[in-house]
Design an enzyme around this catalytic site. Sequence first.
Site, short mmCIF file in Angstrom:
data_model
loop_
_atom_site.label_atom_id
_atom_site.label_comp_id
_atom_site.label_asym_id
_atom_site.label_seq_id
_atom_site.Cartn_x
_atom_site.Cartn_y
_atom_site.Cartn_z
N HIS A 67 1.14 -1.23 0.25
CA HIS A 67 0.67 -0.06 -0.16
C HIS A 67 0.66 1.24 -0.04
CE1 HIS A 67 -3.09 -3.00 1.15
NE2 HIS A 67 -4.15 -2.17 1.01
N PRO A 68 0.41 2.41 -0.96
CA PRO A 68 1.22 3.14 -1.11
C PRO A 68 1.04 4.26 0.56
CG PRO A 68 -0.34 3.86 -1.94
CD PRO A 68 -1.19 2.45 -1.48
N GLU A 87 -9.44 7.52 -3.95
CA GLU A 87 -9.70 7.40 -2.77
C GLU A 87 -8.99 8.78 -2.04
OE1 GLU A 87 -9.91 2.47 -3.02
OE2 GLU A 87 -8.36 3.52 -1.93
N GLN A 88 -7.87 9.03 -2.03
CA GLN A 88 -7.42 9.47 -1.42
C GLN A 88 -7.95 11.42 -1.70
OE1 GLN A 88 -2.79 8.99 -1.07
NE2 GLN A 88 -2.79 6.90 -1.08
N VAL A 120 -2.06 2.05 6.42
CA VAL A 120 -3.09 1.79 5.78
C VAL A 120 -5.42 2.40 6.67
CG1 VAL A 120 -4.35 -0.14 4.26
CG2 VAL A 120 -2.03 -0.19 4.88
N ALA A 123 -9.31 5.43 3.36
CA ALA A 123 -9.47 6.57 2.99
C ALA A 123 -10.46 7.14 2.88
CB ALA A 123 -8.88 7.13 2.11
N1 LIG Z 1 -1.87 3.95 3.34
C1 LIG Z 1 -3.33 4.04 3.06
O1 LIG Z 1 -4.17 3.40 3.51
N2 LIG Z 1 -3.86 3.63 1.69
C2 LIG Z 1 -5.32 3.16 1.60
N3 LIG Z 1 -6.05 3.71 1.92
C3 LIG Z 1 -6.68 3.70 0.74
O2 LIG Z 1 -7.75 4.07 0.89
N4 LIG Z 1 -6.67 3.64 -0.61
C4 LIG Z 1 -5.22 3.71 -0.99
O3 LIG Z 1 -4.17 2.86 -1.50
#
Ligand SMILES: NC(=O)N[C@H]1NC(=O)NC1=O
Length: 173
Positions: A67-68, A87-88, A120, A123
């Site tokens: 995950h980023p 999402e972000q 994580v 979002a």
């Molecule tokens: N770090 C992290 O939570 N990344 C994730 N969260 C989200 O909702 N989309 C993502 O890529």
Amino acid sequence: MDIEKVNSMDFGEFVDVFGNVIERCPLIAAAVWSQRPFSDLEDLEKHLFAFIDALPQSGQEGILRCHPDLAGRELQRGTLSAESQREQRGAGLTSLDADERLRLAELNAQYRARFGFPFVLAARLSDRAAVQRELAARLHCPPAQELRTALGEVKKIGHLRLADLLGADQARA
Ligand SMILES: NC(=O)N[C@H]1NC(=O)NC1=O
């Protein structure tokens, strides 16, 4: 998209469509393809999540490491997956001011140093203030509990992505 359509997909199509339900872990979709037919969307989700649950801790941590960061370098560089970008952006993480960005970067770094994987959080179920609050709070959790919490967030993200994929075509039908 109905479940008959899902069950009729060949391996390549299935992995193309479902490969990023779990961020950057197409292996999980690849593994569950052979468990067709699925009775419904929930059944497909159950198989994806059962694969995650059956992994050893190193595999589960590997999923988290795919995950980023939230509001991290990849967001600045524009190299996120399309899903993650959406999402972000939805959580307001694309419009942080410099102080907020710095604060999140510091918290993300502390979290990674403590647990060995990135923070994580789903979002789409959050916003910029809650992301920072949650991150600051989860920094103090015991590692075993935090691993469980983080995997729960991976599943929330996956659940919403699956709903998008199967809802999108229903709207068109
Ligand atoms: N770090 C992290 O939570 N990344 C994730 N969260 C989200 O909702 N989309 C993502 O890529």
